[in-house]
Design an enzyme around this catalytic site. Structure first.
Site, PDB file in Angstrom:
ATOM      1  N   HIS A  13      37.948 -20.918 -55.013  1.00 29.98           N
ATOM      2  CA  HIS A  13      37.300 -19.907 -54.143  1.00 29.98           C
ATOM      3  C   HIS A  13      38.146 -19.728 -52.884  1.00 29.98           C
ATOM      4  O   HIS A  13      38.215 -20.623 -52.040  1.00 29.98           O
ATOM      5  CB  HIS A  13      35.886 -20.352 -53.752  1.00 29.98           C
ATOM      6  CG  HIS A  13      35.166 -19.324 -52.947  1.00 29.98           C
ATOM      7  ND1 HIS A  13      33.890 -18.910 -53.236  1.00 29.98           N
ATOM      8  CD2 HIS A  13      35.521 -18.610 -51.841  1.00 29.98           C
ATOM      9  CE1 HIS A  13      33.497 -17.999 -52.366  1.00 29.98           C
ATOM     10  NE2 HIS A  13      34.487 -17.798 -51.502  1.00 29.98           N
ATOM     11  N   HIS A  15      40.057 -16.691 -49.954  1.00 30.77           N
ATOM     12  CA  HIS A  15      40.287 -15.350 -49.402  1.00 30.77           C
ATOM     13  C   HIS A  15      41.728 -15.258 -48.898  1.00 30.77           C
ATOM     14  O   HIS A  15      42.072 -15.884 -47.900  1.00 30.77           O
ATOM     15  CB  HIS A  15      39.315 -15.063 -48.249  1.00 30.77           C
ATOM     16  CG  HIS A  15      37.889 -15.159 -48.672  1.00 30.77           C
ATOM     17  ND1 HIS A  15      37.156 -14.064 -49.057  1.00 30.77           N
ATOM     18  CD2 HIS A  15      37.076 -16.223 -48.820  1.00 30.77           C
ATOM     19  CE1 HIS A  15      35.938 -14.447 -49.412  1.00 30.77           C
ATOM     20  NE2 HIS A  15      35.861 -15.758 -49.283  1.00 30.77           N
TER      21      HIS A  15
HETATM   22  N1  OTD Z   1      32.281 -16.836 -45.755  1.00 31.52           N
HETATM   23  N2  OTD Z   1      33.715 -15.639 -44.366  1.00 31.52           N
HETATM   24  C1  OTD Z   1      34.207 -14.923 -45.405  1.00 31.52           C
HETATM   25  C2  OTD Z   1      33.784 -15.171 -46.666  1.00 31.52           C
HETATM   26  C3  OTD Z   1      32.991 -16.375 -46.908  1.00 31.52           C
HETATM   27  O1  OTD Z   1      30.904 -16.033 -47.951  1.00 31.52           O
HETATM   28  C4  OTD Z   1      32.096 -16.252 -48.094  1.00 31.52           C
HETATM   29  O2  OTD Z   1      32.620 -16.380 -49.209  1.00 31.52           O
HETATM   30  C5  OTD Z   1      35.220 -13.920 -45.108  1.00 31.52           C
HETATM   31  O3  OTD Z   1      35.602 -13.807 -43.951  1.00 31.52           O
HETATM   32  O4  OTD Z   1      35.668 -13.238 -46.049  1.00 31.52           O
HETATM   33  C6  OTD Z   1      32.727 -16.557 -44.533  1.00 31.52           C
HETATM   34  O5  OTD Z   1      32.228 -17.113 -43.559  1.00 31.52           O
HETATM   35 ZN    ZN Z   2      34.319 -16.909 -49.733  1.00 31.11          ZN
HETATM   36 ZN    ZN Z   3      30.400 -16.061 -50.010  1.00 32.95          ZN
END
Ligand code: OTD
Ligand code: ZN
Ligand code: ZN
Length: 344
Positions: A13, A15
């Protein structure tokens, strides 16, 4: 033990963001992970096979010389995702589709508002073996932010897994005892990822002695009893739980703000921090399965061939990192001492 060698891990997981930012994020992950599940919440989101394939090319182009890192792509489910979209995704090598309840996290405005209408899409995923990755929080205004994961299980997730018994579901970045118990009580088609921050921190680390924007992520850190339950399940070695950093960078000025963005950029220290957690729990022997086996096995992908070695050695996470575009990022655990280090 002062040194440990494990099969090369994967991040289930993550980003990466896009464009210039990839020159920072891709090498930071490729330094120790062989594969990563790339989240599709760009602006606009990655909703089709074609977009996913192009995004994958941009990621591959940002790899350091000689890197064999493999980005595993996902698409973002919206109200208009069709069964044909799922078929096209499968043919293009996309491995999963991501369900965000609208408004749940960064750039999730386009997401699904009517879960019941998704049934044909979930059935197609079930048939073709595409995994469903779930951001498990409701977003109704009247539900307290600390209860949103638990309410999502009751109102949505239990229905999805009951109605689609053959759909593989990953409950992403779980933060509560309720989520851990739900996963344990569900069939072997249901698993979860756990982030370093939700193992290491609780809401006191966000709010006591001043607000700490760099510990702010979604789902928000919970009370210590929930943190403890997550530590218990990783300590148990259950194959239902595996590594997913949820590393999610935002520029410093967007985090240190009157309305700060959610996300911890942990790629610089994540594998080391997980190792530290397992060491403190006295279960370093279970690190390899959590980091390198459970996720691959659940996704039905081969385990990696290579290895990485971690040594017990103190180092400091930098206070900030310069982005290719000139902005700064404050990484997760900035300025703090980490007790394990990737060798070489
Ligand atoms: N959580 N920020 C982000 C994604 C995750 O929920 C998530 O997967 C982001 O900035 O894309 C976060 O706090
Ligand atoms: Zn995430
Ligand atoms: Zn998320």
């Amino acid at each position: 033990m002062s040194e440990i060698t494990i099969q090369t891990p994967d991040d289930w997981h993550l980003h990466f963001r896009d464009n210039d930012m990839l020159l920072e994020t891709v090498p930071a992950t490729a330094r120790c992970f062989q594969r990563a599940i790339v989240m599709p919440n760009l602006v606009p989101p990655i909703t089709t096979a074609e977009m996913a394939v192009k995004y994958q090319q941009r990621i591959l182009a940002a790899r350091p010389q000689g890197s064999s890192f493999e980005p595993l792509m996902t698409i973002y489910l919206t109200n208009s995702t069709s069964e044909a979209d799922i078929e096209a995704a499968k043919s293009a090598g996309v491995v999963a589709a991501k369900l965000y309840p609208a408004g749940a996290t960064t750039n999730s405005d386009a997401a699904v508002t009517n879960l019941a209408a998704m049934t044909p899409v979930f059935e197609k995923m079930e048939e073709l073996g595409l995994l469903l990755l779930v951001h498990g929080e409701v977003t109704e205004q009247h539900i307290d932010i600390f209860d949103r994961e638990k309410v999502f299980i009751e109102q949505n997730l239990s229905n999805i897994v009951t109605r689609h018994p053959n759909l593989k579901v990953v409950f992403e970045h779980i933060t509560t005892a309720d989520a851990a118990d739900f996963v344990l009580e569900s069939s072997d088609k249901v698993a979860a990822t756990i982030t370093p921050q939700h193992l290491m921190l609780n809401r006191n680390d966000l709010l006591v002695g001043g607000i700490r924007p760099h510990n702010y992520c979604l789902p928000v850190l919970k009370r210590q009893t929930h943190q403890q339950r997550l530590l218990d399940v990783v300590q148990s070695g259950s194959a239902k739980f595996f590594l997913g950093t949820d590393s999610a960078p935002h520029e410093k000025h967007r985090k240190e703000s009157a309305c700060g963005c959610a996300g911890c950029y942990s790629a610089w220290s994540a594998i080391e921090l997980y190792t530290q957690v397992f060491d403190e729990l006295n279960v370093l022997d279970k690190l390899e399965a959590f980091a390198s086996h459970h996720g691959a096995d659940f996704y039905g992908l081969p385990r990696n061939n290579g290895t990485i070695t971690l040594v017990k050695e103190d180092w400091q996470v930098p206070a900030q990192i310069k982005l290719p575009g000139g902005d700064d990022i404050v990484p997760f655990y900035a300025g703090k001492t980490v007790h394990w280090k990737v060798k070489g």
